[in-house]
Scaffold this motif. Structure first.
Motif, PDB file in Angstrom:
ATOM      1  N   PRO A  85       0.602  -0.815  -0.114  1.00  0.00           N
ATOM      2  CA  PRO A  85       0.282  -0.328   0.270  1.00  0.00           C
ATOM      3  C   PRO A  85       1.252   1.034  -0.509  1.00  0.00           C
ATOM      4  O   PRO A  85       0.666   2.515  -0.773  1.00  0.00           O
ATOM      5  CB  PRO A  85      -0.992   0.002   1.197  1.00  0.00           C
ATOM      6  CG  PRO A  85      -0.704  -1.379   1.399  1.00  0.00           C
ATOM      7  CD  PRO A  85       0.588  -2.651   0.966  1.00  0.00           C
ATOM      8  N   ILE A  86       2.440   1.292   0.840  1.00  0.00           N
ATOM      9  CA  ILE A  86       2.813   2.635   0.593  1.00  0.00           C
ATOM     10  C   ILE A  86       3.603   2.422  -0.311  1.00  0.00           C
ATOM     11  O   ILE A  86       3.275   3.515  -1.300  1.00  0.00           O
ATOM     12  CB  ILE A  86       3.941   1.921   1.803  1.00  0.00           C
ATOM     13  CG1 ILE A  86       3.431   2.307   2.951  1.00  0.00           C
ATOM     14  CG2 ILE A  86       5.083   3.724   1.478  1.00  0.00           C
ATOM     15  CD1 ILE A  86       4.403   2.034   4.250  1.00  0.00           C
ATOM     16  N   ALA A  87       4.028   1.888  -1.723  1.00  0.00           N
ATOM     17  CA  ALA A  87       4.373   1.787  -3.140  1.00  0.00           C
ATOM     18  C   ALA A  87       3.401   2.425  -3.781  1.00  0.00           C
ATOM     19  O   ALA A  87       3.355   3.535  -4.793  1.00  0.00           O
ATOM     20  CB  ALA A  87       4.947   0.713  -3.158  1.00  0.00           C
ATOM     21  N   LEU A  88       1.628   1.912  -3.656  1.00  0.00           N
ATOM     22  CA  LEU A  88       0.787   2.044  -4.236  1.00  0.00           C
ATOM     23  C   LEU A  88       0.153   3.613  -4.127  1.00  0.00           C
ATOM     24  O   LEU A  88       0.318   4.512  -4.823  1.00  0.00           O
ATOM     25  CB  LEU A  88      -0.056   1.268  -4.215  1.00  0.00           C
ATOM     26  CG  LEU A  88      -0.358  -0.010  -5.027  1.00  0.00           C
ATOM     27  CD1 LEU A  88      -1.366  -0.641  -4.509  1.00  0.00           C
ATOM     28  CD2 LEU A  88       0.038   0.078  -6.233  1.00  0.00           C
ATOM     29  N   LEU A 110       0.781   9.125  -5.908  1.00  0.00           N
ATOM     30  CA  LEU A 110       1.141  10.655  -5.671  1.00  0.00           C
ATOM     31  C   LEU A 110       1.921  11.333  -6.866  1.00  0.00           C
ATOM     32  O   LEU A 110       1.632  12.299  -6.873  1.00  0.00           O
ATOM     33  CB  LEU A 110       2.437  10.424  -4.134  1.00  0.00           C
ATOM     34  CG  LEU A 110       2.756  12.181  -3.763  1.00  0.00           C
ATOM     35  CD1 LEU A 110       1.332  12.957  -3.506  1.00  0.00           C
ATOM     36  CD2 LEU A 110       2.776  11.945  -2.579  1.00  0.00           C
ATOM     37  N   GLY A 111       2.650   9.856  -7.350  1.00  0.00           N
ATOM     38  CA  GLY A 111       3.566  10.847  -8.088  1.00  0.00           C
ATOM     39  C   GLY A 111       3.187  10.865  -9.167  1.00  0.00           C
ATOM     40  O   GLY A 111       3.468  12.401 -10.423  1.00  0.00           O
ATOM     41  N   LEU A 112       1.958  10.204  -9.614  1.00  0.00           N
ATOM     42  CA  LEU A 112       1.071  10.368 -11.084  1.00  0.00           C
ATOM     43  C   LEU A 112       0.575  12.111 -10.962  1.00  0.00           C
ATOM     44  O   LEU A 112       0.445  12.991 -11.946  1.00  0.00           O
ATOM     45  CB  LEU A 112       0.126   9.300 -11.326  1.00  0.00           C
ATOM     46  CG  LEU A 112      -0.864   9.023 -12.567  1.00  0.00           C
ATOM     47  CD1 LEU A 112       0.091   9.087 -13.142  1.00  0.00           C
ATOM     48  CD2 LEU A 112      -1.465   8.157 -12.223  1.00  0.00           C
ATOM     49  N   VAL A 113      -0.113  12.044  -9.119  1.00  0.00           N
ATOM     50  CA  VAL A 113      -1.420  13.134  -9.579  1.00  0.00           C
ATOM     51  C   VAL A 113       0.143  14.186  -9.414  1.00  0.00           C
ATOM     52  O   VAL A 113      -0.516  14.812 -10.009  1.00  0.00           O
ATOM     53  CB  VAL A 113      -1.450  13.003  -8.216  1.00  0.00           C
ATOM     54  CG1 VAL A 113      -2.547  14.422  -8.217  1.00  0.00           C
ATOM     55  CG2 VAL A 113      -2.630  11.900  -7.754  1.00  0.00           C
ATOM     56  N   ALA A 114       1.026  14.547  -9.155  1.00  0.00           N
ATOM     57  CA  ALA A 114       2.278  15.539  -9.231  1.00  0.00           C
ATOM     58  C   ALA A 114       2.528  16.096 -10.867  1.00  0.00           C
ATOM     59  O   ALA A 114       2.278  16.830 -11.113  1.00  0.00           O
ATOM     60  CB  ALA A 114       3.115  15.170  -8.458  1.00  0.00           C
ATOM     61  N   CYS A 115       2.583  14.465 -11.757  1.00  0.00           N
ATOM     62  CA  CYS A 115       2.972  14.358 -12.805  1.00  0.00           C
ATOM     63  C   CYS A 115       1.752  15.758 -13.639  1.00  0.00           C
ATOM     64  O   CYS A 115       2.111  16.158 -14.588  1.00  0.00           O
ATOM     65  CB  CYS A 115       3.573  13.128 -13.496  1.00  0.00           C
ATOM     66  SG  CYS A 115       3.644  14.246 -14.866  1.00  0.00           S
ATOM     67  N   VAL A 116       0.775  14.663 -13.505  1.00  0.00           N
ATOM     68  CA  VAL A 116      -0.899  15.616 -14.039  1.00  0.00           C
ATOM     69  C   VAL A 116      -1.130  16.954 -13.876  1.00  0.00           C
ATOM     70  O   VAL A 116      -1.164  17.540 -14.519  1.00  0.00           O
ATOM     71  CB  VAL A 116      -2.189  14.379 -13.876  1.00  0.00           C
ATOM     72  CG1 VAL A 116      -2.705  15.038 -14.382  1.00  0.00           C
ATOM     73  CG2 VAL A 116      -1.466  12.843 -14.184  1.00  0.00           C
TER      74      VAL A 116
END
Length: 45
Positions: free
Chosen positions: A9-12, A17-23
């Motif tokens: 769950p931490i990795a997911l 979070l990285g995907l949201v920051a990129c978008v």
């Protein structure tokens, strides 16, 4: 085996979070003027 219940769950969450920051960066215009940044570095103001 119990460690996987914590790590997955931490990795997911970090991946999401990285995907949201990129978008967010794409939508807010962070990458709009790639070429202009090259030339702004060379100018002394």
């Amino acid at each position: 085996m119990n460690v996987l219940l914590l790590v997955i769950p931490i990795a997911l969450a970090l991946g999401t979070l990285g995907l949201v920051a990129c978008v967010w960066a794409l939508r807010s215009g962070q990458y709009d003027d790639i070429e202009g940044a090259e030339y702004r570095v060379l100018h002394d103001d």
